[in-house]
Design an enzyme around this catalytic site. Sequence first.
Site, PDB file in Angstrom:
ATOM      1  N   ASN A 115       0.824  -1.244   0.027  1.00  0.00           N
ATOM      2  CA  ASN A 115       0.050  -0.006  -0.086  1.00  0.00           C
ATOM      3  C   ASN A 115       0.986   1.308  -0.076  1.00  0.00           C
ATOM      4  OD1 ASN A 115      -1.517   2.200   1.108  1.00  0.00           O
ATOM      5  ND2 ASN A 115      -3.217   0.904   1.600  1.00  0.00           N
TER       6      ASN A 115
ATOM      7  N   HIS B 293       0.699   6.284   1.704  1.00  0.00           N
ATOM      8  CA  HIS B 293       1.719   7.262   2.679  1.00  0.00           C
ATOM      9  C   HIS B 293       2.739   7.961   1.931  1.00  0.00           C
ATOM     10  CE1 HIS B 293      -0.889   6.628   5.709  1.00  0.00           C
ATOM     11  NE2 HIS B 293      -0.628   5.380   5.929  1.00  0.00           N
TER      12      HIS B 293
ATOM     13  N   HIS C 151      -5.498   3.827  -1.935  1.00  0.00           N
ATOM     14  CA  HIS C 151      -6.962   4.157  -1.113  1.00  0.00           C
ATOM     15  C   HIS C 151      -7.662   5.406  -1.798  1.00  0.00           C
ATOM     16  CE1 HIS C 151      -9.643   4.122   2.689  1.00  0.00           C
ATOM     17  NE2 HIS C 151     -10.288   4.623   1.608  1.00  0.00           N
TER      18      HIS C 151
ATOM     19  N   ARG D 206      -9.528   8.038  -1.157  1.00  0.00           N
ATOM     20  CA  ARG D 206     -10.511   8.390  -0.147  1.00  0.00           C
ATOM     21  C   ARG D 206     -11.435   9.407  -0.526  1.00  0.00           C
ATOM     22  NH1 ARG D 206     -10.257   7.325   5.517  1.00  0.00           N
ATOM     23  NH2 ARG D 206      -8.889   5.958   5.912  1.00  0.00           N
TER      24      ARG D 206
ATOM     25  N   ARG E 120      -7.290  12.704   0.935  1.00  0.00           N
ATOM     26  CA  ARG E 120      -6.147  12.886   1.926  1.00  0.00           C
ATOM     27  C   ARG E 120      -4.917  12.763   1.041  1.00  0.00           C
ATOM     28  NH1 ARG E 120      -6.993   9.580   7.286  1.00  0.00           N
ATOM     29  NH2 ARG E 120      -9.202  10.576   6.988  1.00  0.00           N
TER      30      ARG E 120
ATOM     31  N   GLU F 106      -8.292   0.613  -3.042  1.00  0.00           N
ATOM     32  CA  GLU F 106      -9.316   0.483  -1.949  1.00  0.00           C
ATOM     33  C   GLU F 106     -10.275   1.733  -1.890  1.00  0.00           C
ATOM     34  OE1 GLU F 106      -7.044   0.861   1.730  1.00  0.00           O
ATOM     35  OE2 GLU F 106      -5.987  -0.986   1.334  1.00  0.00           O
TER      36      GLU F 106
ATOM     37  N   THR G  51      -8.213   3.102   8.476  1.00  0.00           N
ATOM     38  CA  THR G  51      -9.382   2.306   8.482  1.00  0.00           C
ATOM     39  C   THR G  51      -9.318   1.433   9.524  1.00  0.00           C
ATOM     40  OG1 THR G  51      -8.631   1.780   6.155  1.00  0.00           O
ATOM     41  CG2 THR G  51     -10.609   0.815   6.995  1.00  0.00           C
TER      42      THR G  51
ATOM     43  N   GLU H 165     -10.933  -9.702   2.840  1.00  0.00           N
ATOM     44  CA  GLU H 165      -9.567  -9.430   3.492  1.00  0.00           C
ATOM     45  C   GLU H 165      -9.936  -9.297   4.869  1.00  0.00           C
ATOM     46  OE1 GLU H 165      -7.307  -6.162   1.550  1.00  0.00           O
ATOM     47  OE2 GLU H 165      -6.204  -5.899   3.556  1.00  0.00           O
TER      48      GLU H 165
ATOM     49  N   HIS I 110      -3.623  -5.138   7.422  1.00  0.00           N
ATOM     50  CA  HIS I 110      -3.824  -3.910   8.465  1.00  0.00           C
ATOM     51  C   HIS I 110      -3.056  -3.937   9.745  1.00  0.00           C
ATOM     52  CE1 HIS I 110      -5.319  -0.305  10.264  1.00  0.00           C
ATOM     53  NE2 HIS I 110      -5.795   0.078   9.188  1.00  0.00           N
TER      54      HIS I 110
HETATM   55  N1  PXP Z   1      -5.710  -3.720   3.715  1.00  0.00           N
HETATM   56  C1  PXP Z   1      -6.515  -2.476   3.820  1.00  0.00           C
HETATM   57  C2  PXP Z   1      -8.135  -2.911   3.459  1.00  0.00           C
HETATM   58  C3  PXP Z   1      -6.390  -1.318   4.493  1.00  0.00           C
HETATM   59  O1  PXP Z   1      -7.565  -0.285   4.486  1.00  0.00           O
HETATM   60  C4  PXP Z   1      -5.027  -0.912   4.765  1.00  0.00           C
HETATM   61  C5  PXP Z   1      -4.690   0.599   5.013  1.00  0.00           C
HETATM   62  O2  PXP Z   1      -4.925   1.494   4.402  1.00  0.00           O
HETATM   63  C6  PXP Z   1      -3.971  -1.757   4.764  1.00  0.00           C
HETATM   64  C7  PXP Z   1      -4.403  -3.264   4.520  1.00  0.00           C
HETATM   65  C8  PXP Z   1      -2.847  -1.718   5.178  1.00  0.00           C
HETATM   66  O3  PXP Z   1      -2.574  -1.538   6.481  1.00  0.00           O
HETATM   67  P1  PXP Z   1      -1.381  -0.826   6.906  1.00  0.00           P
HETATM   68  O4  PXP Z   1      -1.018   0.515   6.414  1.00  0.00           O
HETATM   69  O5  PXP Z   1      -1.535  -0.591   8.593  1.00  0.00           O
HETATM   70  O6  PXP Z   1      -0.236  -1.798   6.700  1.00  0.00           O
END
Ligand code: PXP
Length: 237
Positions: free
Chosen positions: A7, A10, A43, A45, A49, A70, A101, A151, A191
Amino acid sequence: MPKLGVNIDHVATLRQARRGTMPDLLAAAYLCEAAGADSIVAHLREDRRHIQDRDIEVLNKKLKTRLNLEMSIAPEIVNIACKIKPYQATFVPERRKELTTEGGLNVLANSKKIAAALGKLNQAGIRVSLFIDPDCKQIAASRYAGARIVELHTGRYANAKNYKQRKIFLNEIRAAVSYALTQGLKVFAGHGLDYSNVKLIAKIKGIEELNIGYSIICRALDIGLPNAVRQMRGLLR
Ligand code: PXP
Protein backbone atom coordinates in the site's frame (compact mmCIF):
# COMPACT_ATOMS: atom_id res chain seq x y z
CA MET A 1 3.94 -18.09 0.67
CA PRO A 2 1.26 -15.38 0.60
CA LYS A 3 1.47 -12.72 -2.06
CA LEU A 4 2.44 -9.21 -0.99
CA GLY A 5 0.40 -6.15 -1.89
CA VAL A 6 2.19 -2.93 -0.98
CA ASN A 7 0.00 0.00 0.00
CA ILE A 8 1.59 3.26 -1.15
CA ASP A 9 -0.92 5.72 0.32
CA HIS A 10 1.72 7.22 2.58
CA VAL A 11 4.01 8.06 -0.31
CA ALA A 12 1.12 10.25 -1.47
CA THR A 13 0.62 11.56 2.10
CA LEU A 14 4.15 12.98 1.95
CA ARG A 15 3.57 14.49 -1.48
CA GLN A 16 0.29 16.09 -0.38
CA ALA A 17 2.05 17.71 2.59
CA ARG A 18 3.30 20.27 0.03
CA ARG A 19 0.75 19.56 -2.72
CA GLY A 20 3.74 19.10 -5.02
CA THR A 21 5.08 16.36 -7.24
CA MET A 22 7.59 14.77 -4.85
CA PRO A 23 7.88 11.94 -4.04
CA ASP A 24 6.79 10.49 -7.35
CA LEU A 25 4.08 7.90 -6.68
CA LEU A 26 4.57 5.89 -9.86
CA ALA A 27 8.34 5.73 -9.33
CA ALA A 28 7.69 4.42 -5.81
CA ALA A 29 5.28 1.82 -7.17
CA TYR A 30 7.86 0.68 -9.72
CA LEU A 31 10.46 0.28 -6.97
CA CYS A 32 8.01 -1.87 -4.99
CA GLU A 33 7.27 -4.00 -8.03
CA ALA A 34 10.95 -4.44 -8.89
CA ALA A 35 11.58 -5.51 -5.29
CA GLY A 36 8.94 -8.22 -5.50
CA ALA A 37 5.56 -6.69 -4.67
CA ASP A 38 2.79 -8.72 -6.32
CA SER A 39 0.37 -5.80 -6.41
CA ILE A 40 0.11 -2.14 -5.52
CA VAL A 41 -2.64 -0.96 -3.20
CA ALA A 42 -3.97 2.60 -3.10
CA HIS A 43 -6.97 4.05 -1.29
CA LEU A 44 -8.88 6.81 -3.07
CA ARG A 45 -10.50 8.37 -0.02
CA GLU A 46 -13.55 10.55 -0.35
CA ASP A 47 -11.60 13.42 1.28
CA ARG A 48 -8.62 12.82 -1.08
CA ARG A 49 -6.21 13.20 1.80
CA HIS A 50 -3.47 11.27 0.01
CA ILE A 51 -4.24 9.43 -3.25
CA GLN A 52 -5.78 11.64 -5.97
CA ASP A 53 -8.00 10.66 -8.91
CA ARG A 54 -5.13 11.16 -11.35
CA ASP A 55 -2.90 8.79 -9.33
CA ILE A 56 -5.40 6.00 -9.80
CA GLU A 57 -5.57 6.58 -13.55
CA VAL A 58 -1.80 6.63 -13.90
CA LEU A 59 -1.19 3.61 -11.66
CA ASN A 60 -3.84 1.60 -13.43
CA LYS A 61 -2.34 2.34 -16.84
CA LYS A 62 1.32 2.02 -15.99
CA LEU A 63 1.74 -0.64 -13.32
CA LYS A 64 3.50 -3.81 -14.34
CA THR A 65 1.63 -5.84 -11.72
CA ARG A 66 -1.94 -5.07 -10.62
CA LEU A 67 -3.74 -2.20 -8.95
CA ASN A 68 -5.87 -2.99 -5.93
CA LEU A 69 -8.04 0.09 -5.39
CA GLU A 70 -9.27 0.50 -1.83
CA MET A 71 -12.51 2.42 -1.77
CA SER A 72 -15.76 3.13 0.03
CA ILE A 73 -19.07 2.33 -1.62
CA ALA A 74 -19.92 6.04 -2.06
CA PRO A 75 -21.58 6.41 -5.49
CA GLU A 76 -18.97 8.97 -6.64
CA ILE A 77 -16.12 6.55 -5.93
CA VAL A 78 -17.99 3.58 -7.40
CA ASN A 79 -18.41 5.57 -10.63
CA ILE A 80 -14.71 6.42 -10.74
CA ALA A 81 -13.80 2.75 -10.24
CA CYS A 82 -16.18 1.65 -13.00
CA LYS A 83 -14.58 4.16 -15.35
CA ILE A 84 -10.96 3.34 -14.53
CA LYS A 85 -11.47 -0.42 -14.11
CA PRO A 86 -8.65 -1.47 -11.79
CA TYR A 87 -7.86 -5.18 -11.60
CA GLN A 88 -9.34 -5.33 -8.12
CA ALA A 89 -11.27 -3.14 -5.72
CA THR A 90 -11.38 -3.62 -1.97
CA PHE A 91 -14.38 -2.14 -0.22
CA VAL A 92 -13.46 -0.58 3.10
CA PRO A 93 -15.46 1.44 5.63
CA GLU A 94 -14.55 5.10 5.64
CA ARG A 95 -14.98 7.80 8.23
CA ARG A 96 -13.68 11.33 7.69
CA LYS A 97 -12.16 11.72 11.12
CA GLU A 98 -10.34 8.40 11.33
CA LEU A 99 -6.55 8.30 10.97
CA THR A 100 -6.73 4.97 9.16
CA THR A 101 -9.31 2.27 8.39
CA GLU A 102 -10.26 1.45 11.96
CA GLY A 103 -12.36 -1.66 11.56
CA GLY A 104 -13.93 -3.90 8.96
CA LEU A 105 -17.07 -3.26 6.95
CA ASN A 106 -20.34 -4.06 8.67
CA VAL A 107 -21.65 -6.24 5.86
CA LEU A 108 -24.44 -7.63 8.05
CA ALA A 109 -25.94 -4.18 8.58
CA ASN A 110 -25.32 -2.85 5.05
CA SER A 111 -25.67 -5.91 2.89
CA LYS A 112 -28.02 -4.41 0.31
CA LYS A 113 -25.88 -1.36 -0.38
CA ILE A 114 -22.69 -3.43 -0.45
CA ALA A 115 -24.22 -6.05 -2.73
CA ALA A 116 -25.40 -3.32 -5.14
CA ALA A 117 -21.96 -1.66 -5.34
CA LEU A 118 -20.27 -5.05 -5.66
CA GLY A 119 -22.60 -6.00 -8.50
CA LYS A 120 -21.80 -2.75 -10.33
CA LEU A 121 -18.07 -3.33 -10.11
CA ASN A 122 -18.37 -7.00 -11.09
CA GLN A 123 -20.36 -5.91 -14.15
CA ALA A 124 -17.53 -3.57 -15.07
CA GLY A 125 -15.17 -6.58 -14.91
CA ILE A 126 -13.56 -5.64 -11.59
CA ARG A 127 -13.06 -8.29 -8.94
CA VAL A 128 -14.06 -7.18 -5.48
CA SER A 129 -12.79 -8.01 -2.02
CA LEU A 130 -14.57 -6.99 1.20
CA PHE A 131 -12.45 -5.80 4.12
CA ILE A 132 -14.07 -7.27 7.22
CA ASP A 133 -13.28 -8.17 10.79
CA PRO A 134 -12.32 -11.82 11.39
CA ASP A 135 -15.86 -12.72 12.36
CA CYS A 136 -17.87 -15.66 11.00
CA LYS A 137 -21.11 -13.63 10.80
CA GLN A 138 -19.43 -10.99 8.63
CA ILE A 139 -17.89 -13.72 6.47
CA ALA A 140 -21.26 -15.38 5.92
CA ALA A 141 -22.83 -12.00 5.14
CA SER A 142 -20.02 -11.24 2.67
CA ARG A 143 -20.68 -14.43 0.80
CA TYR A 144 -24.39 -13.71 0.83
CA ALA A 145 -23.69 -10.23 -0.61
CA GLY A 146 -21.89 -11.87 -3.53
CA ALA A 147 -18.24 -11.54 -2.51
CA ARG A 148 -15.71 -14.08 -3.71
CA ILE A 149 -12.84 -12.58 -1.70
CA VAL A 150 -12.59 -11.27 1.85
CA GLU A 151 -9.68 -9.42 3.40
CA LEU A 152 -9.53 -10.00 7.14
CA HIS A 153 -8.67 -6.98 9.31
CA THR A 154 -5.61 -7.88 11.38
CA GLY A 155 -5.61 -4.63 13.40
CA ARG A 156 -6.75 -6.14 16.69
CA TYR A 157 -4.01 -8.76 16.49
CA ALA A 158 -1.42 -6.15 15.50
CA ASN A 159 -2.41 -3.76 18.29
CA ALA A 160 -2.75 -6.39 21.03
CA LYS A 161 -1.38 -5.09 24.33
CA ASN A 162 0.19 -8.31 25.53
CA TYR A 163 0.99 -11.90 24.59
CA LYS A 164 -2.30 -13.31 25.92
CA GLN A 165 -4.41 -10.88 23.89
CA ARG A 166 -2.31 -11.43 20.82
CA LYS A 167 -2.86 -15.17 21.05
CA ILE A 168 -6.62 -14.70 21.36
CA PHE A 169 -6.76 -12.41 18.31
CA LEU A 170 -4.46 -14.70 16.33
CA ASN A 171 -6.77 -17.64 17.02
CA GLU A 172 -9.72 -15.49 16.00
CA ILE A 173 -8.03 -14.88 12.63
CA ARG A 174 -7.16 -18.57 12.23
CA ALA A 175 -10.78 -19.58 12.88
CA ALA A 176 -12.04 -16.93 10.46
CA VAL A 177 -9.68 -18.14 7.72
CA SER A 178 -10.87 -21.74 8.15
CA TYR A 179 -14.51 -20.68 8.06
CA ALA A 180 -14.06 -18.45 5.00
CA LEU A 181 -12.36 -21.30 3.15
CA THR A 182 -15.30 -23.61 3.90
CA GLN A 183 -17.50 -20.92 2.34
CA GLY A 184 -15.45 -21.09 -0.85
CA LEU A 185 -13.98 -17.62 -0.40
CA LYS A 186 -10.47 -16.45 -1.21
CA VAL A 187 -8.86 -15.02 1.91
CA PHE A 188 -6.53 -12.03 2.14
CA ALA A 189 -5.47 -10.17 5.28
CA GLY A 190 -3.93 -6.91 6.34
CA HIS A 191 -3.75 -3.83 8.53
CA GLY A 192 -1.15 -2.98 11.12
CA LEU A 193 1.19 -5.76 9.99
CA ASP A 194 4.86 -5.01 10.50
CA TYR A 195 8.27 -6.66 10.56
CA SER A 196 7.74 -8.10 14.04
CA ASN A 197 4.17 -9.39 13.83
CA VAL A 198 3.78 -10.53 10.22
CA LYS A 199 5.32 -14.00 10.47
CA LEU A 200 2.55 -15.61 12.51
CA ILE A 201 -0.04 -14.31 10.06
CA ALA A 202 1.98 -15.37 7.01
CA LYS A 203 2.13 -18.90 8.46
CA ILE A 204 -1.64 -19.33 8.46
CA LYS A 205 -2.50 -21.71 5.66
CA GLY A 206 -5.11 -20.42 3.28
CA ILE A 207 -4.25 -16.70 3.37
CA GLU A 208 -3.38 -15.91 -0.23
CA GLU A 209 -2.30 -12.30 0.07
CA LEU A 210 -1.19 -9.80 2.69
CA ASN A 211 -1.64 -6.08 2.10
CA ILE A 212 0.85 -3.97 3.99
CA GLY A 213 1.58 -0.26 3.85
CA TYR A 214 2.56 1.83 6.83
CA SER A 215 5.37 -0.31 8.22
CA ILE A 216 7.01 -0.72 4.81
CA ILE A 217 6.92 3.00 4.03
CA CYS A 218 8.30 3.78 7.51
CA ARG A 219 11.15 1.30 7.11
CA ALA A 220 11.89 2.75 3.67
CA LEU A 221 13.13 5.89 5.44
CA ASP A 222 15.85 3.80 7.08
CA ILE A 223 16.87 1.34 4.39
CA GLY A 224 15.18 2.51 1.18
CA LEU A 225 11.95 1.29 -0.38
CA PRO A 226 13.36 -1.67 -2.37
CA ASN A 227 15.09 -3.08 0.72
CA ALA A 228 12.00 -2.51 2.86
CA VAL A 229 9.86 -4.47 0.39
CA ARG A 230 12.49 -7.21 0.04
CA GLN A 231 12.77 -7.58 3.80
CA MET A 232 9.01 -7.94 4.13
CA ARG A 233 8.93 -10.50 1.36
CA GLY A 234 11.70 -12.39 3.11
CA LEU A 235 9.53 -12.60 6.24
CA LEU A 236 6.55 -13.86 4.25
CA ARG A 237 8.70 -16.60 2.84
N1 PXP B 1 -5.68 -3.51 3.86
C1 PXP B 1 -6.66 -2.58 3.90
C2 PXP B 1 -8.00 -2.95 3.38
C3 PXP B 1 -6.41 -1.27 4.38
O1 PXP B 1 -7.40 -0.36 4.42
C4 PXP B 1 -5.10 -0.94 4.79
C5 PXP B 1 -4.81 0.47 5.24
O2 PXP B 1 -4.97 1.35 4.21
C6 PXP B 1 -4.12 -1.93 4.72
C7 PXP B 1 -4.44 -3.21 4.27
C8 PXP B 1 -2.70 -1.65 5.10
O3 PXP B 1 -2.63 -1.31 6.45
P1 PXP B 1 -1.26 -0.77 7.03
O4 PXP B 1 -0.98 0.53 6.35
O5 PXP B 1 -1.54 -0.62 8.50
O6 PXP B 1 -0.21 -1.79 6.71
